[in-house]
Design a protein around this motif. Structure first.
Motif, mmCIF file in Angstrom:
data_model
loop_
_atom_site.group_PDB
_atom_site.id
_atom_site.type_symbol
_atom_site.label_atom_id
_atom_site.label_comp_id
_atom_site.label_asym_id
_atom_site.label_seq_id
_atom_site.Cartn_x
_atom_site.Cartn_y
_atom_site.Cartn_z
ATOM 1 N N GLU A 68 0.777 -1.117 0.303
ATOM 2 C CA GLU A 68 -0.012 0.151 -0.043
ATOM 3 C C GLU A 68 0.862 1.254 -0.062
ATOM 4 N N ARG A 100 1.137 4.065 -2.896
ATOM 5 C CA ARG A 100 0.716 5.642 -2.605
ATOM 6 C C ARG A 100 2.029 6.409 -3.234
ATOM 7 N N ARG A 134 0.119 -3.018 -10.091
ATOM 8 C CA ARG A 134 -0.421 -3.360 -8.805
ATOM 9 C C ARG A 134 -0.404 -4.968 -8.617
#
Ligand SMILES: Cc1cc2nc3c(=O)[nH]c(=O)nc-3n(C[C@H](O)[C@H](O)[C@H](O)COP(=O)(O)OP(=O)(O)OC[C@H]3O[C@@H](n4cnc5c(N)ncnc54)[C@H](O)[C@@H]3O)c2cc1C
Length: 508
Positions: free
Chosen positions: A136, A140, A147
């Protein structure tokens, strides 16, 4: 500073250095600082060889940990600290991220161990603390990353530099200490006396005139051209250098905010995606090259390798050839050993031929100062330099806002001048006094003024328009480089420096 070669031939130098890349430049700088009479000859422009084609990193080389080259990593990290201190205008800390995907040859635990070791080896030379990153956190920090399959990653610190200017500032520093330095001066033969090298024959590449120069010691720092000089000394000699090619692609668009170190899927090598002058630089490849070093170029398969590997990690960008603003190729002058190029040690190596000529090969840009120190220690009483200085070292005096008001120039320009010239930047401003035309920007979107062109020719020994555009103003590999922008610069160069030669070298 003059490149009057007929003046050079009047003296018998303590040391003659062949090659004005980073190694030759730093050798001349250190030797002149120790009081030797020094001459430095470069066949092209200073830094026009490998020393302007690097990945522009001053780094410990985290990947060398895999090869257990701990002493090289430590030496590089110590040199990194010294360069950050002596050339803060040209060498800047940079945050790196390594993303790890399912199926990568190097798993997350190995990367975590790698950055931990890297910081431990750096010790007091560490720039900032490494960090483990969750999936995560990574998304960010770099939302463009793929992903799918992302396991997490690590963050660590290294440094980025302007390679061509760092080389030039070493040359200028050597000249300031009394070394006689010349670009476009090609050595084409050695002069021998009783089997020992006593000097060289050199050709001015513009006038075609030839000169003889004498020296007590000759040192070749000719990088990828080393084999040519080795054979110039002894036609039967074995080749000493293995040249491997590395290319870089410059993208106008910014791919990532951080520097990324990415393991490739095709051959498990590591490549970089680096923030670069507002865009991005992708590099590099590592393949054997056996041709003439003057003609190294970027091939389609080199480009495809980097484009495909970058697209794999940044699929939403659909990166293609049209996104590439420019590309360049350079040659690593590696010690001649067998095996995969990326496994050849990057440690430097010095040797002396029967005729007494010293050669230095191998090494990395990062360790240039140490390489130069080792070379000079072979010639004169050994000494360890505790500090190091180049032309722009020292404090860039004055508050940018106040200087901006004093000279009637945008603060953005003042800051850009400080970044490029360090402590020397007031000399560019001084040129604008009494000549307001030199305050003009050359193109509206870059903080570069005409005074910098005059300075390049008057102080920084630029001889051709390419020397100014590519290396003095660092625009050779700018993501903003377009035909129109280049035309504006060439027009400005012809306007404020009519004597400058328009002819230059061929660049990729
Ligand atoms: C793709 C690539 C990426 C790299 N990235 C990094 C990096 O990020 N960080 C790092 O630390 N290192 C890096 N390196 C390594 C680093 O760039 C080199 O180790 C360094 O630039 C070598 O400098 P040099 O002075 O030995 O060679 P060069 O810069 O090539 O200088 C040799 C000079 O000798 C001159 N010459 C040759 N023959 C003659 C003659 N007969 N007469 C006069 N002059 C002559 C040439 O014109 C040339 O300018 C990279 C290398 C490559 C190829």
């Amino acid at each position: 500073m003059s490149r009057n070669l007929s003046e050079f031939s009047k003296k018998n130098y303590d040391l003659l250095v062949i090659g004005g890349g980073i190694n030759g430049a730093a050798i001349a700088n250190i030797a002149a600082g120790r009081g030797l009479s020094v001459a430095l000859l470069e066949k092209g422009d200073f830094g026009s060889g490998t020393s302007s084609k690097s990945s522009k990193l001053i780094h410990g080389g985290i990947r060398y940990l895999e090869n257990f080259e701990f002493d090289l990593v430590f030496e590089s990290l110590r040199e990194r600290a010294l360069q950050l201190q002596c050339a803060p205008h040209l060498v800047k800390p940079l945050r790196f991220i390594i993303p790890v995907y399912k199926g990568d040859k190097r798993p997350l635990w190995m990367m975590r161990l790698g950055v931990f070791l890297y910081d431990r080896i750096a010790g007091r030379y560490r720039i900032g603390r490494h960090q483990s990153l969750s999936r995560e956190e990574l998304m960010r920090l770099e939302p463009g990353l793929k992903r799918e399959g992302l396991k997490g990653g690590v963050m660590y610190f290294d440094a980025q530099m302007d390679d061509a200017r760092l080389c030039l500032e070493n040359v200028l520093s050597a000249a300031e200490k009394g070394a006689q330095v010349a670009n476009y001066a090609e050595v084409f033969s050695f002069i021998k006396a009783g089997g020992k090298a006593a000097g060289v024959k050199v050709r001015d590449r513009f006038s075609g005139e030839e000169f003889e120069m004498r020296a007590k010691r000759i040192l070749c720092a000719a990088g990828p051209w080393t084999n040519q000089l080795v054979r110039m000394d002894d036609a039967q000699a074995e080749k000493k250098v293995r040249t491997t090619k590395g290319i870089h692609l410059v993208c106008a668009a910014k791919i990532s905010d951080h520097a990324l170190l990415i393991p490739s899927r095709r051959d498990n090598r590591i490549f970089f995606v680096l923030p670069w002058q507002g865009g991005s630089m992708i590099g590099t490849t590592d393949t054997d090259y056996v041709g003439n070093p003057d003609r190294v170029d970027v091939r389609r398969d080199d480009m495809n390798y980097l484009i495909e590997e970058t697209r794999r990690v940044f699929p939403s960008l659909s990166l293609g050839e049209t996104d590439i603003a420019s590309a360049f190729a350079g040659l690593r002058p590696l010690v001649r050993l067998y095996g995969a190029p990326s496994k050849i040690p990057r440690k430097h190596y010095l040797f002396e031929t029967k005729s007494g000529i010293l050669f230095v090969i191998g090494g990395k840009y990062t360790t240039y100062r140490k390489i130069a120190e080792d070379c000079v220690n072979k010639i004169t009483a050994p000494r360890r330099e505790r500090t190091y200085a180049i032309f722009g070292s020292g404090e860039a005096a004055g508050d940018p806002a106040a200087v901006s008001r004093e000279y009637g120039l945008d603060e953005e320009i003042i800051c850009a001048l400080r970044e490029k010239y360090g402590a020397q930047y007031p000399r560019i401003l001084a040129l604008t006094k009494g000549n307001p035309k030199l305050k003009e920007r050359i193109v509206p979107f870059l903080p570069i003024i005409k005074a910098q062109i005059v300075y390049s020719a008057a102080v920084e020994m630029a001889v051709t328009a390419d020397d100014i555009f590519l290396r003095r103003l660092s625009l050779g590999y700018s993501p903003k480089r377009t035909e129109d922008m280049e035309k504006s610069f060439r027009k400005a160069i012809a306007e404020v420096c009519p004597s400058i030669k328009q002819r230059g070298e061929d660049y990729a």
